[in-house]
Motif scaffolding. Structure first.
Motif, PDB file in Angstrom:
ATOM      1  N   CYS A  17      51.362-113.513 -24.281  1.00 17.20           N
ATOM      2  CA  CYS A  17      51.401-112.666 -25.481  1.00 17.20           C
ATOM      3  C   CYS A  17      50.021-112.635 -26.113  1.00 17.20           C
ATOM      4  CB  CYS A  17      52.367-113.236 -26.520  1.00 17.20           C
ATOM      5  SG  CYS A  17      54.073-113.234 -25.977  1.00 17.20           S
ATOM      6  N   GLN A  77      49.827-112.093 -29.262  1.00 15.31           N
ATOM      7  CA  GLN A  77      50.114-112.604 -30.613  1.00 15.31           C
ATOM      8  C   GLN A  77      51.275-113.582 -30.439  1.00 15.31           C
ATOM      9  OE1 GLN A  77      51.609-108.718 -31.660  1.00 15.31           O
ATOM     10  NE2 GLN A  77      53.633-109.558 -31.968  1.00 15.31           N
ATOM     11  N   ILE A  78      51.360-114.558 -31.320  1.00 19.08           N
ATOM     12  CA  ILE A  78      52.500-115.473 -31.255  1.00 19.08           C
ATOM     13  C   ILE A  78      53.298-115.288 -32.551  1.00 19.08           C
ATOM     14  CG2 ILE A  78      53.236-117.891 -31.119  1.00 19.08           C
ATOM     15  CD1 ILE A  78      51.967-116.890 -28.478  1.00 19.08           C
ATOM     16  N   CYS A  84      59.423-117.137 -32.787  1.00 18.46           N
ATOM     17  CA  CYS A  84      59.688-117.060 -31.347  1.00 18.46           C
ATOM     18  C   CYS A  84      59.768-118.424 -30.665  1.00 18.46           C
ATOM     19  CB  CYS A  84      58.586-116.245 -30.691  1.00 18.46           C
ATOM     20  SG  CYS A  84      58.811-116.128 -28.913  1.00 18.46           S
ATOM     21  N   PHE A 128      60.630-118.426 -27.262  1.00 17.26           N
ATOM     22  CA  PHE A 128      60.628-118.127 -25.826  1.00 17.26           C
ATOM     23  C   PHE A 128      59.508-118.907 -25.133  1.00 17.26           C
ATOM     24  CE2 PHE A 128      62.072-113.691 -27.318  1.00 17.26           C
ATOM     25  CZ  PHE A 128      63.378-114.106 -27.379  1.00 17.26           C
ATOM     26  N   LYS A 149      56.325-118.854 -23.797  1.00 21.59           N
ATOM     27  CA  LYS A 149      55.182-117.944 -23.829  1.00 21.59           C
ATOM     28  C   LYS A 149      53.928-118.707 -24.239  1.00 21.59           C
ATOM     29  CE  LYS A 149      55.798-118.273 -28.294  1.00 21.59           C
ATOM     30  NZ  LYS A 149      56.667-119.346 -28.762  1.00 21.59           N
ATOM     31  N   GLY A 152      59.737-111.400 -21.297  1.00 19.28           N
ATOM     32  CA  GLY A 152      58.674-112.353 -21.589  1.00 19.28           C
ATOM     33  C   GLY A 152      58.949-113.190 -22.822  1.00 19.28           C
ATOM     34  N   THR A 181      55.363-110.992 -23.073  1.00 21.63           N
ATOM     35  CA  THR A 181      55.255-109.537 -23.121  1.00 21.63           C
ATOM     36  C   THR A 181      54.636-109.020 -21.829  1.00 21.63           C
ATOM     37  OG1 THR A 181      54.271-110.085 -25.280  1.00 21.63           O
ATOM     38  CG2 THR A 181      54.838-107.795 -24.873  1.00 21.63           C
ATOM     39  N   ASN A 214      55.399-104.201 -26.210  1.00 18.44           N
ATOM     40  CA  ASN A 214      55.017-104.241 -27.622  1.00 18.44           C
ATOM     41  C   ASN A 214      54.369-102.916 -27.992  1.00 18.44           C
ATOM     42  OD1 ASN A 214      55.971-106.632 -28.506  1.00 18.44           O
ATOM     43  ND2 ASN A 214      54.049-107.764 -28.287  1.00 18.44           N
TER      44      ASN A 214
HETATM   45  S1  SF4 Z   1      57.527-113.282 -26.690  1.00 21.12           S
HETATM   46 FE1  SF4 Z   1      57.762-111.560 -28.099  1.00 21.12          FE
HETATM   47  S2  SF4 Z   1      58.564-112.508 -29.934  1.00 21.12           S
HETATM   48 FE2  SF4 Z   1      57.703-114.164 -28.702  1.00 21.12          FE
HETATM   49  S3  SF4 Z   1      55.597-114.402 -29.396  1.00 21.12           S
HETATM   50 FE3  SF4 Z   1      55.544-112.996 -27.701  1.00 21.12          FE
HETATM   51  S4  SF4 Z   1      55.661-110.948 -28.653  1.00 21.12           S
HETATM   52 FE4  SF4 Z   1      56.334-112.432 -30.197  1.00 21.12          FE
END
Ligand code: SF4
Length: 381
Positions: free
Chosen positions: A12, A14-15, A19, A21, A23, A63, A65, A98
């Motif tokens: 990603c 951005q975080i 979230c 997930f 990532k 993801g 993303t 995104n």
């Molecule tokens: S997976 Fe989606 S919700 Fe999670 S940090 Fe990345 S963009 Fe944001």
């Protein structure tokens, strides 16, 4: 046998504050090596058990993303997928996206690689709330990206929305719903915020610095969501999902039908041959394992007969069509009434479940307390 394939892209730009997930921040990550590793993981799996992949209906890029990748990286990833899996037979090939990352060259890379459905993380049309969530896009990004995607040929698009956000008022939620529905897209998902451990929101919540709407306000927001979607003919087909005719998410329906699917990528989950499994989540460990020609398997669990029955109920009741008596018996060789007769009767008395000749489904009241209803279908040992 897999009906669907999930592929995890854990990067990603951005975080987000909510979230949990699997990532990582894109910068300085071995993204190209990761794409090669995913290709190799799919290849190893298909070579080992080609019969498991013969009838796949969907591929889903999630993801993280997937659109954090460059157009070149997307093309490379899709090349691997298309050269190994029988993607010409797919009903649906989705990618999460995104809004501020979908440039023209990425959209072209996606469509040229066979992707025919976009699921966009919009979450809110309120700029202040987006900021609180840690999102970087603006409403203009959403409008421009949707226009561009349509021009390039995407006619199957969905957006994700969130409610029950810190400080969110009913008026803000109604405004977001109105703006979302003005786009007249074929599909919408809307989830209430859950504050998960190991997130920024969790830390803020623990310090008493996150003011969330009350349970009653959240229920009102859910009620408003269902009302507004119905007014615009977006039929609710699952607790959190709404679609125009013929546009339900085939991939997600595989999960709710409790059918099998393969998962590839770091931290991905899958369900094949009656076994639920997950991959190593750390990216380096995932890549190194595959480079050593080994499966990146973290854990697996053979699902017992009782667990399969429970899952059929938990997952199936999420759908508006509910769980069919006939399919349950066909799948498990025992009637649903024999296993769950008393539970069903009790839930009907409590006005949480409806029954007709075909099967059972959540009542309107039941949708608000889905998790409580699902728990009642746990079987004693
Ligand atoms: S997976 Fe989606 S919700 Fe999670 S940090 Fe990345 S963009 Fe944001």
């Amino acid at each position: 046998m897999a009906r669907g394939v999930y592929i995890h892209i854990p990067f990603c730009h951005q975080i987000c504050n909510y979230c949990d997930f699997n990532k990582v921040f894109f910068k300085n990550q071995p993204v190209d090596e990761y794409i090669e590793a995913v290709g190799k993981e799919i290849e190893m799996a298909v070579r080992k058990s080609p019969e498991q992949f013969q009838e796949i209906e969907t591929v889903y890029l999630g993801g993280g993303t997937p659109t954090a990748l460059s157009a070149k990286q997307i093309t490379r990833l899709l090349h691997h997928i298309n050269s190994i899996l029988p993607t010409d037979q797919l009903i649906e090939f989705s990618s999460e996206a995104n809004p501020d990352e979908l440039t023209e060259d990425k959209l072209e890379a996606l469509i040229n690689g066979g992707v025919n459905r976009l699921s966009m993380g919009v979450q809110s049309f309120d700029q202040q709330l987006l900021k609180k969530l840690g999102r970087t896009h603006t409403n203009e990004h959403v409008y421009e990206t949707i226009e561009l995607a349509k021009k390039i040929g995407f006619d199957n698009m969905s957006i994700d929305l969130m409610y029950g956000l810190p400080g969110q008022t009913m008026e803000q939620w109604e405004d977001t719903l109105m703006k979302a529905l003005e786009l007249d897209l074929p599909h919408y998902s809307a989830y209430s915020l859950i504050v998960e451990p190991k997130t920024i929101f969790y830390i803020q919540y623990a310090k008493g610095k996150l003011s969330l709407p009350t349970e009653d306000s959240e229920a009102d927001m859910y009620e408003l969501l269902m009302k507004k979607m119905a007014e615009k003919q977006k039929e609710q087909y699952e607790i959190s999902n709404f679609a125009m005719d013929g546009h339900i998410s085939t991939h997600n329906k595989i999960y709710w039908d409790n059918d099998e699917y393969a998962g590839f990528g770091a931290g991905a989950h899958g369900y094949l041959r009656g076994i639920r499994y997950s991959n190593y989540a750390p990216i380096k460990k995932y890549i190194e394992t595959i480079q050593n020609n080994e499966q990146p398997l973290l854990r697996e669990h053979k699902v017992s007969f009782e667990e399969k029955c429970e899952e059929q109920m938990f997952l199936g009741l999420r759908k508006n069509e509910g769980v069919s008596f006939e399919q349950f018996e066909k799948k498990f060789g025992v009637s649903m009434k024999k296993l769950y007769g008393n539970t069903i009767e009790q839930l009907k008395i409590e006005d949480l479940l409806l029954e007709d000749e075909k099967g059972v489904k959540l009542s309107h009241k039941g949708r608000f307390v889905g998790n409580e209803v699902f728990q009642r279908f746990l079987l004693e040992d």
